[in-house]
Design an enzyme around this catalytic site. Structure first.
Site, PDB file in Angstrom:
ATOM      1  N   HIS A  98       0.837  -1.201   0.000  1.00 27.44           N
ATOM      2  CA  HIS A  98       0.000   0.000   0.000  1.00 27.44           C
ATOM      3  C   HIS A  98       0.879   1.261   0.000  1.00 27.44           C
ATOM      4  O   HIS A  98       0.697   2.159  -0.832  1.00 27.44           O
ATOM      5  CB  HIS A  98      -0.911  -0.008   1.229  1.00 27.44           C
ATOM      6  CG  HIS A  98      -1.849   1.150   1.294  1.00 27.44           C
ATOM      7  ND1 HIS A  98      -3.168   1.062   0.889  1.00 27.44           N
ATOM      8  CD2 HIS A  98      -1.686   2.429   1.711  1.00 27.44           C
ATOM      9  CE1 HIS A  98      -3.766   2.234   1.057  1.00 27.44           C
ATOM     10  NE2 HIS A  98      -2.872   3.088   1.558  1.00 27.44           N
ATOM     11  N   GLU A  99       1.806   1.311   0.948  1.00 25.00           N
ATOM     12  CA  GLU A  99       2.648   2.508   1.040  1.00 25.00           C
ATOM     13  C   GLU A  99       3.615   2.600  -0.138  1.00 25.00           C
ATOM     14  O   GLU A  99       3.980   3.701  -0.561  1.00 25.00           O
ATOM     15  CB  GLU A  99       3.406   2.506   2.368  1.00 25.00           C
ATOM     16  CG  GLU A  99       2.514   2.502   3.608  1.00 25.00           C
ATOM     17  CD  GLU A  99       1.479   3.610   3.626  1.00 25.00           C
ATOM     18  OE1 GLU A  99       1.751   4.706   3.080  1.00 25.00           O
ATOM     19  OE2 GLU A  99       0.390   3.394   4.196  1.00 25.00           O
TER      20      GLU A  99
END
Length: 410
Positions: free
Chosen positions: A175-176
């Site tokens: 996600h990051e």
């Protein structure tokens, strides 16, 4: 644009909002710990009153909520969000209900003890493979994963590794990394200018959901990475690809938004969007909010929290004065599929490349077709430039319907 918004607000209101937010966040933390909404309610009432005053000063054409939404998603009126969400609700609510009636999938590959250092090492392998440039960025650990960037050459992401839940660390990394790849893809000529990035939070959220879900929870991704993961975690040696794929895509309607699976996540957003619009329109009183929250949870997810900490108090957004923020999460989910569909249309070999553990085509495409615009254009203009049409929820809904029909045998 931000400058023009700021000019419309008197210093007195800006100061009052800052003070009210600081007091509200402190009160929210204590109220959440005690699961006692009543102690937080006066602070929320004050914030809503100030945000209503702010909206009136900022101005709007149709809906007071538009003035607040514009702070996070410029040129995307609530009416347009309504249209997109109505289409998603029509498809999602019955799909989630149909899945709930089916036998649950085997989630044993998610359970057990997974050495934290081994999780870190595997996550770094994945991070390197998808193309987050570790010469221009780094990853560390934090209690809540986040991304911060000082330039496209200094992008820092974090993950949260949990020993008995390997999905926390890996999917946080993916996600990051999506945010990080976005930041590293901003052209150098925009760095240090107001055009750098984050004009649209939906555009910002779309790459994180692309890499976390569309890519990271796909069967093709794990055709490549499951054998490698088994080298790190021998306890998975006998797990076949089909069982593993089903496990990481398990659907469990949950009370907490941040714990929600891919299929039910947007239903949590609908709850908040409906309620905050009613609060700003003065059609719902703060004292009525907990019951209204529970009613929405029952309608959308079929479950009801047994206390306010697991319900209306779970998010910090309202205590921080962020009215208009929540819908951008769902719009980012929708865009992740619409953009991916366009990428595959232009490069039909992308799915096979993912199967082979090759991600350069997709990453370079997102940087060249989406991220290069920085904050030059609002959401709808970027979507039009990338896909040749407007925001469209159909690809996203078809993606979910196809995926979960297969997994749950609907």
């Amino acid at each position: 644009e931000g400058y023009e918004r700021s000019r419309k607000l008197p210093a007195r209101l800006v100061a009052e909002l800052a003070q009210a937010r600081a007091l509200a966040v402190d009160a929210w933390r204590k109220a959440k710990e005690a699961a006692d909404f009543k102690t937080f309610a006066p602070h929320l009432e004050r914030l809503i009153a100030l945000n209503i005053e702010q909206a009136e000063l900022l101005g709007y054409e149709e809906d007071r909520y538009d003035a607040l939404l514009d702070g996070f998603e410029p040129d995307m009126p609530a009416r347009a969000v309504d249209e997109v969400f109505a289409e998603l609700k029509e498809g999602l609510v019955p799909l989630v209900a149909a899945v709930a009636e089916k036998p649950q999938v085997d989630d044993s590959p998610l359970r057990g003890r997974f050495d934290k250092q081994q999780q870190w090492d595997f996550g770094m392998d994945v991070l390197h493979a998808i193309g987050f440039d570790l010469a221009r960025g780094r990853q560390d650990e934090s209690a809540h994963p986040f991304t911060t960037s000082f330039s496209n050459d200094d992008v820092r992401i974090t993950t949260n590794i949990v020993e008995d839940d390997w999905t926390s660390g890996l999917f946080s990394t993916l996600h990051e990394a999506g945010h990080g790849i976005h930041a590293q893809g901003i052209p150098s000529e925009l760095i240090g200018t107001p055009l750098m990035w984050r004009r649209s939070l939906a555009i910002s959220e779309s790459p994180s959901r692309l890499w976390e879900n569309v890519v990271g929870r796909s069967r093709a991704f794990w055709e490549h990475f499951l054998p490698k993961m088994k080298q790190y975690f021998p306890q998975l040696a006998d797990v076949d690809l089909d069982t593993f794929y089903r496990a990481i895509n398990i659907v469990k309607p949950s009370l907490i938004r941040t714990d929600a699976d891919e299929l039910t996540y947007n239903l949590h957003i609908f709850v908040r969007f409906d309620l905050e619009r009613a609060l700003i329109a003065e059609k719902l009183k703060v004292s009525e909010l907990p019951d209204a929250w529970n009613d929405k949870m029952k309608a959308y997810l079929g479950i009801v929290p047994d206390n306010d900490a697991k319900g209306v108090l779970q998010d910090i957004h309202w205590a921080s004065g962020y009215f208009g923020y929540f819908p951008t999460y769902a719009l980012g989910n929708l865009l992740s599929v619409q953009f991916y569909e366009q990428a595959v249309k232009e490069h039909p070999d992308i799915p096979e490349q993912i199967r082979q553990g090759q991600f350069d085509t997709l990453r370079v495409w997102t940087n060249g077709r989406i991220h290069r615009y920085g904050a030059l254009f609002p959401l709808m203009e970027i979507v039009r430039r990338v896909t040749g049409r407007g925001l469209d929820g159909r690809p996203y809904m078809e993606y979910l319907r196809t995926k979960y029909t297969e997994i749950y045998g609907l």
